[in-house]
Design a protein around this motif. Sequence first.
Motif, PDB file in Angstrom:
ATOM      1  N   SER A 460       0.847  -1.199   0.000  1.00  0.00           N
ATOM      2  CA  SER A 460       0.000   0.000   0.000  1.00  0.00           C
ATOM      3  C   SER A 460       0.877   1.242   0.000  1.00  0.00           C
ATOM      4  N   ARG A 461       0.322   2.298  -0.505  1.00  0.00           N
ATOM      5  CA  ARG A 461       1.058   3.575  -0.588  1.00  0.00           C
ATOM      6  C   ARG A 461       0.075   4.714  -0.444  1.00  0.00           C
ATOM      7  N   LEU A 473      -3.440   3.619  -2.193  1.00  0.00           N
ATOM      8  CA  LEU A 473      -3.558   2.492  -3.111  1.00  0.00           C
ATOM      9  C   LEU A 473      -3.085   1.233  -2.398  1.00  0.00           C
ATOM     10  N   ALA A 474      -3.818   0.145  -2.573  1.00  0.00           N
ATOM     11  CA  ALA A 474      -3.459  -1.114  -1.919  1.00  0.00           C
ATOM     12  C   ALA A 474      -3.669  -2.267  -2.885  1.00  0.00           C
ATOM     13  N   GLY A 522      -7.043 -15.340  -4.047  1.00  0.00           N
ATOM     14  CA  GLY A 522      -7.670 -14.093  -4.453  1.00  0.00           C
ATOM     15  C   GLY A 522      -6.659 -12.963  -4.545  1.00  0.00           C
ATOM     16  N   ILE A 523      -6.856 -12.101  -5.515  1.00  0.00           N
ATOM     17  CA  ILE A 523      -6.068 -10.875  -5.650  1.00  0.00           C
ATOM     18  C   ILE A 523      -7.042  -9.708  -5.585  1.00  0.00           C
ATOM     19  N   TYR A 524      -6.755  -8.771  -4.700  1.00  0.00           N
ATOM     20  CA  TYR A 524      -7.661  -7.647  -4.485  1.00  0.00           C
ATOM     21  C   TYR A 524      -6.900  -6.335  -4.615  1.00  0.00           C
ATOM     22  N   GLY A 525      -7.425  -5.435  -5.428  1.00  0.00           N
ATOM     23  CA  GLY A 525      -6.856  -4.104  -5.578  1.00  0.00           C
ATOM     24  C   GLY A 525      -7.844  -3.059  -5.120  1.00  0.00           C
ATOM     25  N   GLU A 526      -7.337  -2.012  -4.446  1.00  0.00           N
ATOM     26  CA  GLU A 526      -8.225  -1.014  -3.849  1.00  0.00           C
ATOM     27  C   GLU A 526      -7.619   0.373  -3.976  1.00  0.00           C
ATOM     28  N   ALA A 527      -8.462   1.325  -4.309  1.00  0.00           N
ATOM     29  CA  ALA A 527      -8.073   2.741  -4.321  1.00  0.00           C
ATOM     30  C   ALA A 527      -8.995   3.492  -3.378  1.00  0.00           C
ATOM     31  N   PHE A 528      -8.384   4.223  -2.434  1.00  0.00           N
ATOM     32  CA  PHE A 528      -9.150   4.928  -1.401  1.00  0.00           C
ATOM     33  C   PHE A 528      -8.774   6.411  -1.465  1.00  0.00           C
ATOM     34  N   LEU A 529      -9.757   7.226  -1.838  1.00  0.00           N
ATOM     35  CA  LEU A 529      -9.546   8.657  -2.026  1.00  0.00           C
ATOM     36  C   LEU A 529     -10.309   9.428  -0.955  1.00  0.00           C
TER      37      LEU A 529
END
Length: 948
Positions: A460-461, A473-474, A522-529
């Motif tokens: 994550s960053r 972003l994760a 499972g592969i999970y991508g997430e964007a948190f704004l």
Amino acid sequence: MYRIFTFLSITLLSCFALQAQNIQGIVHDKSTGVIVPGASIIIKERPQGGTVADGNGKFSLVLHNGETLLVKMVGYKSYERYFAKVQEGQQVEISLESGVALDEVLVTASLANSRSKRAIGTNVDHIDAADIVAKSNPSSLAELVNGRISGAQVYNTNGKVGMPIRFDIRSAATFSMERDPLIFIDGVRYGSSNTADVNSSQEAMSALNDLPMNDIASIDVIKGPAAAASYGAEAANGVVIIQTKRGLSGKKGVAVNVKYTGGFSELANKYTKYVNNDALNNFFDRGHQNQYYANLSAQFDQANSLFFSANSNTTSGIVPGNKDNRQTFRAGYDFTKDNFKLGFTAGYVKGKLSIPQSASGRDDAIWNLMRDQTPWPFISEETWRAIEKSYSNDRFTGSVKLNYTLPFNIKLESLVGLDLNRIDGLNYLPYGYLQGTNSTGAKQVSDRKNQNINWDVKLSRNFALADKWQLNLALLSQLTKSTETVSGISVRNFAVPGISNISSAAEILGTTDTYFEKRTHGIYGEAFLSYNNQLFINTGVRRDVSNMIGRNVASIWYPTVSVAYNVKPFEFMQGKIDEWKIRAAYGESGRLPYPNDAQTAYLIENSSFGTLVRPLRKGNPDIKPERTGEFEIGTDLSFFKQRLGFTYYLQNTRDAIVYTTLLPSLGWPSSLSGDYPENVGKIRGKGIEVTYNSRVFTSSNQKNSLDLFVIFNHQSNKVISSGGNDIINTVNLIRPGLPAFSFYTGVSEGANFNSNGVYTGAKESAPQVLGKPFPTYNGSFGFNLQLVNNLRIQSLFNYSKGAKVYNISNRNVASQGNNFKTSEDLKAQLATQTPGTPEYIATANELAQYAGPRGNFIEKADFIRLSNVTISYDLGVWAKKQTNGLFKSCVLSLTGNNLWLTTNYGGIEPQIDSQGGSKRTRGISYLSSDWTAVPAPRSYAMSVNIGF
């Protein structure tokens, strides 16, 4: 391109310019000095960087220069502190003033991140378990959770010790019998399947019985796919995230806590429906509980903290011979140094649960006491008491978690979780006791090994964008593997009394040797704004592959998106509205096919014609998970010392698995009829969840207060498609246009008479819809009264309306025995009347209502229950003074559970289920059936909780 490069360069330089320092702190009540566990510690500029105060009110986190610390806790005013310059290892002391604020805690709504509740677009319930357990005495996870979250009913399906827990979450929009949520403990994927290797599913041993209540710090309950999408193909039933207590995170030192709990349980409501009620009521014992618990928390220096606990619990139930003896040990270690953090947890449970047979069978105690006016018609009481049914189990759970900040402020987190469970089952009939036709003994043993492994890796960053915007972003990879290995043997006819080893038996009845394996990646991508700690937007997608789906199905994708907006009160609302959040979310999740749905199998047999290959099972190479999409919208509002939460959700389930008939013309025998899985079902569900909390009264000195709370749920579902066929199991039906698992059967339409006018039985109608097993309305309400700042009185009521229960117990007694009082009285009255007369006909018609048709015994099961009353007194200040500071805290508490019940149900317990909760089985089965189950007991417990 140049502008993009410049923007990224400025962003990276800004991130490096921030000076990150580790700080430690403690939270306490300003007026009393008492520690405040579970407070939410939020960094206003970076909400995702927050944490939660542990059970000792302590916390640690990384803070940058120029950031603001925001601390929130239910019942207290918000606390803010700006840090122009942060010093490494700085100690922060936070004093909270009493007041009302929005429930602002850190919750785990996403597998990728834990966040402040204000940033989450779904209704995720958080339970401060440490505070509840410190002042109360819940004996199971059901008692700890039920009534404290919206949108769910959680209860033990049988009143004996160690029994399964039933989860009814939201609208139940599924055809599946697998209804348990996923459970994670400190990141470990916990195996929660019930064990019924030597007994019935109704009397199975619950895996959740291994959870020590005293070690739980907090519980987050994720109720639907809108929030659970990040957990993938098995999360449509919801997710329960349990965090256990950790070591101190503050000043150097050692803290010790000890607790003793003693209590008893008894039959809550007397049996009154039978001619001979005394035999039943006198059968039940007074159960007892003795529990000893101790933990040690230590902070050796700024980098090292340790937690260790030991628990010994001996409990007997209200059924003679029902005993649970359990010892638990748990340890946790945390090391933090600069950008590196290592966390380790380990737990070990050793227990033995004795489960005498008392429900669902010819040799059950309650059935033998209930059926006839003369008790024990099928098995003698001596034989019943001599039979031993028990499980001995050893369980180890452990996790290792690594956090490291890489260059460019990229955060790496990796966790490996392990759950190992060994269970030995025993069903033993000693030589010389008659069971059926056997008096020379019998024995059944089983050896089960359950294993769950999960490995999570996350990158994550966080990016500090221009003008108060933050972007996180994760990317997460999760691998899970579950295996079950069961072997067993059943024998009978021992050679001589006193010899009971397997090899001495004359007859082998059968053997068991099964293996089951489930693998999912499972592969999970997430964007948190986020903007200004006010607007939060989250998007993510998960891709799952599993050996449970068909070989023609490459993978499954699950999207999620949510928005949370925290409204700033307008000028005319200032001082009236404290906080106001509006939220919306959409997400998808699934339920995997059952074992072997995807695999075709054949049986090789030897015969006089040579070797034969016979079809055993037809698998579907195209089978996919059942898939549920959920839209959720709601609001949370705090105003005038009131807090209101409202949620509306809509669930659409497609690809529901229906088991259809195979055509013999294709080479499959008719014996496999109804055994071929297909994704052809659809079902829709919806519901409303409302929570309301009110501070009714606060004294001028802040030492006396009264809070009220209400939870209201409304839910419904409707089958859209069932593959063109009705699906029915005895009384439960799946048919388009009806709620799932609707009760569907015939009822009595009056009496039949022979040519002489003598009553011969009931006329049974054609099958008809008679209700549903799930309530339309349910929830809870209660109060929290605090007096002179030391005495606290709490109550919890649960209620339910709109559900029905199939009362198999009364049906079987009325149609097969002679102990059901109403029918026996009518038979006696009929014997005094003349056949053919109006009086005789009227009595016969009334008697027909208690005859064989199942629909006569599908009954309303509305209820209101006083589930819990707790009185606790905090002696901390007095004890500290009397012991010259040796005692840091001291709390005395008295708890009563299941104290009062009012219901229109004709049986003894309206909240019951003979299936024992969720069940791994193909097709549908009974739901909400009462087959001589043990009712929930009334229990009392007293505890002394001392901190050093």
